[in-house]
Design a protein around this motif. Structure first.
Motif, mmCIF file in Angstrom:
data_model
loop_
_atom_site.group_PDB
_atom_site.id
_atom_site.type_symbol
_atom_site.label_atom_id
_atom_site.label_comp_id
_atom_site.label_asym_id
_atom_site.label_seq_id
_atom_site.Cartn_x
_atom_site.Cartn_y
_atom_site.Cartn_z
ATOM 1 N N THR A 25 0.637 -1.329 0.019
ATOM 2 C CA THR A 25 -0.075 -0.052 0.010
ATOM 3 C C THR A 25 0.813 1.236 -0.118
ATOM 4 O OG1 THR A 25 -0.200 -0.082 2.539
ATOM 5 C CG2 THR A 25 -1.839 -1.221 1.448
ATOM 6 N N GLY A 26 2.150 1.140 0.102
ATOM 7 C CA GLY A 26 3.051 2.184 0.165
ATOM 8 C C GLY A 26 3.646 2.719 -1.322
ATOM 9 N N ALA A 27 4.789 3.121 -1.156
ATOM 10 C CA ALA A 27 5.419 3.704 -2.404
ATOM 11 C C ALA A 27 5.570 2.482 -3.487
ATOM 12 C CB ALA A 27 6.616 4.504 -2.158
ATOM 13 N N GLY A 28 5.872 1.090 -3.131
ATOM 14 C CA GLY A 28 6.130 0.038 -3.799
ATOM 15 C C GLY A 28 5.467 -0.045 -5.061
ATOM 16 N N PRO A 29 4.102 0.139 -5.284
ATOM 17 C CA PRO A 29 3.230 -0.144 -6.330
ATOM 18 C C PRO A 29 3.410 1.103 -7.140
ATOM 19 C CG PRO A 29 1.898 -0.814 -4.394
ATOM 20 C CD PRO A 29 3.202 -0.189 -3.837
ATOM 21 N N GLU A 30 3.517 2.336 -6.731
ATOM 22 C CA GLU A 30 3.538 3.513 -7.384
ATOM 23 C C GLU A 30 5.025 3.273 -8.059
ATOM 24 O OE1 GLU A 30 1.809 7.330 -5.612
ATOM 25 O OE2 GLU A 30 2.295 6.144 -3.758
ATOM 26 N N ILE A 31 6.011 3.074 -7.316
ATOM 27 C CA ILE A 31 7.490 2.817 -8.107
ATOM 28 C C ILE A 31 7.228 1.870 -9.250
ATOM 29 C CG2 ILE A 31 9.507 2.012 -7.875
ATOM 30 C CD1 ILE A 31 9.443 3.130 -4.817
ATOM 31 N N LYS A 32 6.536 0.866 -9.019
ATOM 32 C CA LYS A 32 6.281 -0.080 -10.374
ATOM 33 C C LYS A 32 5.726 0.464 -11.305
ATOM 34 C CE LYS A 32 4.316 -4.524 -11.321
ATOM 35 N NZ LYS A 32 5.093 -4.724 -12.527
ATOM 36 N N SER A 33 4.577 1.419 -11.273
ATOM 37 C CA SER A 33 3.833 1.742 -12.451
ATOM 38 C C SER A 33 4.468 2.929 -12.933
ATOM 39 C CB SER A 33 2.316 2.161 -11.820
ATOM 40 O OG SER A 33 2.505 3.145 -10.966
ATOM 41 N N LYS A 34 5.060 3.709 -12.230
ATOM 42 C CA LYS A 34 5.583 5.301 -12.543
ATOM 43 C C LYS A 34 7.174 4.856 -13.254
ATOM 44 C CE LYS A 34 6.496 9.736 -10.994
ATOM 45 N NZ LYS A 34 6.444 10.657 -9.634
ATOM 46 N N TYR A 35 7.854 3.775 -12.823
ATOM 47 C CA TYR A 35 9.285 3.993 -13.336
ATOM 48 C C TYR A 35 9.663 2.711 -13.656
ATOM 49 C CZ TYR A 35 9.771 8.157 -10.589
ATOM 50 O OH TYR A 35 10.031 9.491 -10.123
ATOM 51 N N ILE A 36 9.135 1.493 -13.189
ATOM 52 C CA ILE A 36 9.599 -0.004 -13.279
ATOM 53 C C ILE A 36 8.919 -0.279 -14.976
ATOM 54 C CG2 ILE A 36 9.762 -2.391 -13.050
ATOM 55 C CD1 ILE A 36 10.040 -1.673 -9.983
ATOM 56 N N ASP A 37 7.304 -0.189 -14.715
ATOM 57 C CA ASP A 37 6.620 -0.631 -15.919
ATOM 58 C C ASP A 37 7.062 0.374 -17.325
ATOM 59 O OD1 ASP A 37 5.573 -2.584 -14.304
ATOM 60 O OD2 ASP A 37 3.629 -1.677 -14.016
ATOM 61 N N THR A 38 7.662 1.225 -17.031
ATOM 62 C CA THR A 38 7.754 2.304 -18.056
ATOM 63 C C THR A 38 9.326 2.142 -18.641
ATOM 64 O OG1 THR A 38 8.586 4.193 -16.634
ATOM 65 C CG2 THR A 38 6.056 4.018 -17.389
ATOM 66 N N GLY A 39 10.200 1.144 -17.828
ATOM 67 C CA GLY A 39 11.327 1.023 -18.498
ATOM 68 C C GLY A 39 12.516 1.889 -17.808
ATOM 69 N N GLN A 40 12.114 2.746 -16.965
ATOM 70 C CA GLN A 40 13.106 3.875 -16.407
ATOM 71 C C GLN A 40 13.959 3.190 -15.389
ATOM 72 O OE1 GLN A 40 11.539 8.098 -16.334
ATOM 73 N NE2 GLN A 40 9.733 6.688 -16.162
ATOM 74 N N ILE A 41 13.662 2.313 -14.700
ATOM 75 C CA ILE A 41 14.392 1.678 -13.588
ATOM 76 C C ILE A 41 14.028 0.277 -13.479
ATOM 77 C CG2 ILE A 41 14.417 3.767 -12.201
ATOM 78 C CD1 ILE A 41 12.877 2.186 -10.027
ATOM 79 N N LYS A 42 15.172 -0.468 -12.944
ATOM 80 C CA LYS A 42 14.930 -1.934 -12.634
ATOM 81 C C LYS A 42 15.133 -2.254 -11.279
ATOM 82 C CE LYS A 42 19.747 -2.937 -13.849
ATOM 83 N NZ LYS A 42 20.739 -3.918 -14.632
ATOM 84 N N LEU A 43 14.391 -3.091 -10.691
ATOM 85 C CA LEU A 43 14.380 -3.212 -9.344
ATOM 86 C C LEU A 43 15.323 -4.681 -8.839
ATOM 87 C CD1 LEU A 43 13.378 -2.514 -6.339
ATOM 88 C CD2 LEU A 43 11.610 -3.993 -6.974
ATOM 89 N N ALA A 44 16.160 -4.475 -8.065
ATOM 90 C CA ALA A 44 16.927 -5.848 -7.627
ATOM 91 C C ALA A 44 16.508 -5.996 -6.102
ATOM 92 C CB ALA A 44 18.483 -5.486 -7.943
ATOM 93 N N PHE A 45 16.413 -7.240 -5.888
ATOM 94 C CA PHE A 45 15.798 -7.501 -4.512
ATOM 95 C C PHE A 45 16.946 -8.143 -3.855
ATOM 96 C CE2 PHE A 45 14.229 -10.262 -1.308
ATOM 97 C CZ PHE A 45 13.319 -9.445 -0.542
ATOM 98 N N ILE A 46 17.173 -7.922 -2.423
ATOM 99 C CA ILE A 46 18.238 -8.431 -1.988
ATOM 100 C C ILE A 46 17.430 -8.788 -0.258
ATOM 101 C CG2 ILE A 46 20.391 -8.373 -0.375
ATOM 102 C CD1 ILE A 46 21.571 -6.553 -2.518
ATOM 103 N N ASN A 47 17.883 -10.116 0.295
ATOM 104 C CA ASN A 47 17.164 -10.610 1.418
ATOM 105 C C ASN A 47 18.087 -9.966 2.502
ATOM 106 O OD1 ASN A 47 15.212 -12.600 0.584
ATOM 107 N ND2 ASN A 47 16.953 -13.542 -0.546
ATOM 108 N N TYR A 48 17.142 -9.732 3.615
ATOM 109 C CA TYR A 48 17.611 -9.111 4.752
ATOM 110 C C TYR A 48 16.810 -9.675 5.974
ATOM 111 C CZ TYR A 48 20.694 -6.358 7.984
ATOM 112 O OH TYR A 48 21.337 -5.786 8.962
ATOM 113 N N PRO A 49 16.847 -11.045 6.442
ATOM 114 C CA PRO A 49 15.922 -11.695 7.211
ATOM 115 C C PRO A 49 16.418 -10.995 8.463
ATOM 116 C CG PRO A 49 17.214 -13.235 6.289
ATOM 117 C CD PRO A 49 17.481 -12.277 5.426
ATOM 118 N N LEU A 50 15.695 -10.556 9.561
ATOM 119 C CA LEU A 50 15.994 -10.116 10.535
ATOM 120 C C LEU A 50 15.821 -11.204 11.657
ATOM 121 C CD1 LEU A 50 14.494 -6.487 10.681
ATOM 122 C CD2 LEU A 50 16.737 -7.176 10.193
#
Length: 285
Positions: free
Chosen positions: A109-134
């Protein structure tokens, strides 16, 4: 014989001194007035009236803490799952824990979905995921990270990011975890073989890769803290920043994409609103 009258006594001294006392009192009052208006007579200097400027100079307002400049870290993407255009000019790294409630908020519900629609789906940025289990979310956080890695091994990056969303939607967070039946059913929901995923998790196939992510981020955490300690030692930032800088979840790094697989990423801490991400992302586009 007439009554003989007693002769009158001479006037007492007090009667003669009264006019003199009045005269002296008047002289003293006059002298006091002159001295008050001309204090230099006694070698004194009357205090000058305090102007607003004088008051501010003598009582300056406390200075605001020196702001923290942008901090950067060299982040090796390694074999991280990637969402979006692999050739996007800008890379965002997300450091996350599936049991973290702030990570969940960002993802759903935060910025994640907006980043996806605004930047990722438009090809401007790519997202890399790194685990950090606390550690205080374990064993659930690490198990979910390993399960997501096993899902990726079966279905690739697309399946991974679908599973990422399913995990956040399903887990109650804060270490509560997801029971095995539901966990492996989520794998089926994103189109992979849940039996193969379960075998991968049980065998500990992805345990090492998750541990490598954790170690990588711990090294970056120390690097950020060292940067701040150096700034404090130089007097460039307020000492209070020492307790405010470090890797929590979620954490993000944004920077120009690189052919080397390592980006020089600007640090963003926490589940910030989209406006804060915009400020950083737009600098690199």
């Amino acid at each position: 014989m007439s009554e003989e009258q007693t002769p009158k006594a001479p006037r007492s001294g007090s009667n003669y001194l009264t006019p003199m006392a009045i005269l002296m009192a008047g002289i003293l009052i006059a002298v006091a007035v002159v001295v008050k208006d001309n204090s230099q007579i006694l070698g004194l200097k009357s205090p000058e009236p305090q102007t607003t400027e004088t008051a501010v100079a003598q009582n300056p307002a406390p200075s605001a803490p020196k702001p923290l400049p942008a901090l950067f870290a060299d982040v090796d993407l390694g074999t991280s799952a990637i969402e979006g255009n692999k050739d996007a000019p800008v890379t965002m790294v997300e450091v996350s824990d599936y049991e973290c409630p702030y990570c969940k908020r960002h993802a759903l519900t935060g910025a994640g979905p907006e980043i996806k629609s605004k930047y990722i789906d438009t090809g401007q940025i790519k997202l890399a995921f790194i685990n950090y289990p606390l550690s205080f979310h374990d064993p659930a956080a690490t198990k979910e990270a390993e399960t997501a890695a096993c899902v990726r091994a079966q279905g690739g990056d697309a399946a991974f990011f679908k599973f990422y969303t399913k995990l956040f939607e399903t887990s109650a967070g804060n270490g509560a975890g997801i029971e095995d039946v539901k966990l492996y059913d989520l794998a089926t929901q994103v189109g992979v073989n849940s039996t193969a995923v379960k075998s991968c998790v049980t065998a500990g196939t992805k345990k090492e890769s998750v541990a490598e992510d954790l170690a990588k981020i711990n090294t970056i955490d120390q690097n950020l803290r060292t940067q701040v300690a150096d700034l404090i030692a130089k007097g460039e930032v307020d000492s209070s920043w020492a307790d405010q800088v470090g890797i929590g979840t979620p954490t993000f790094f944004v920077g120009k994409s690189s052919d080397t697989g390592t980006i020089k990423g600007e640090w963003i801490s926490g589940a910030q609103p989209i406006s804060e991400f915009d400020k950083v992302i737009e600098k690199y586009l």
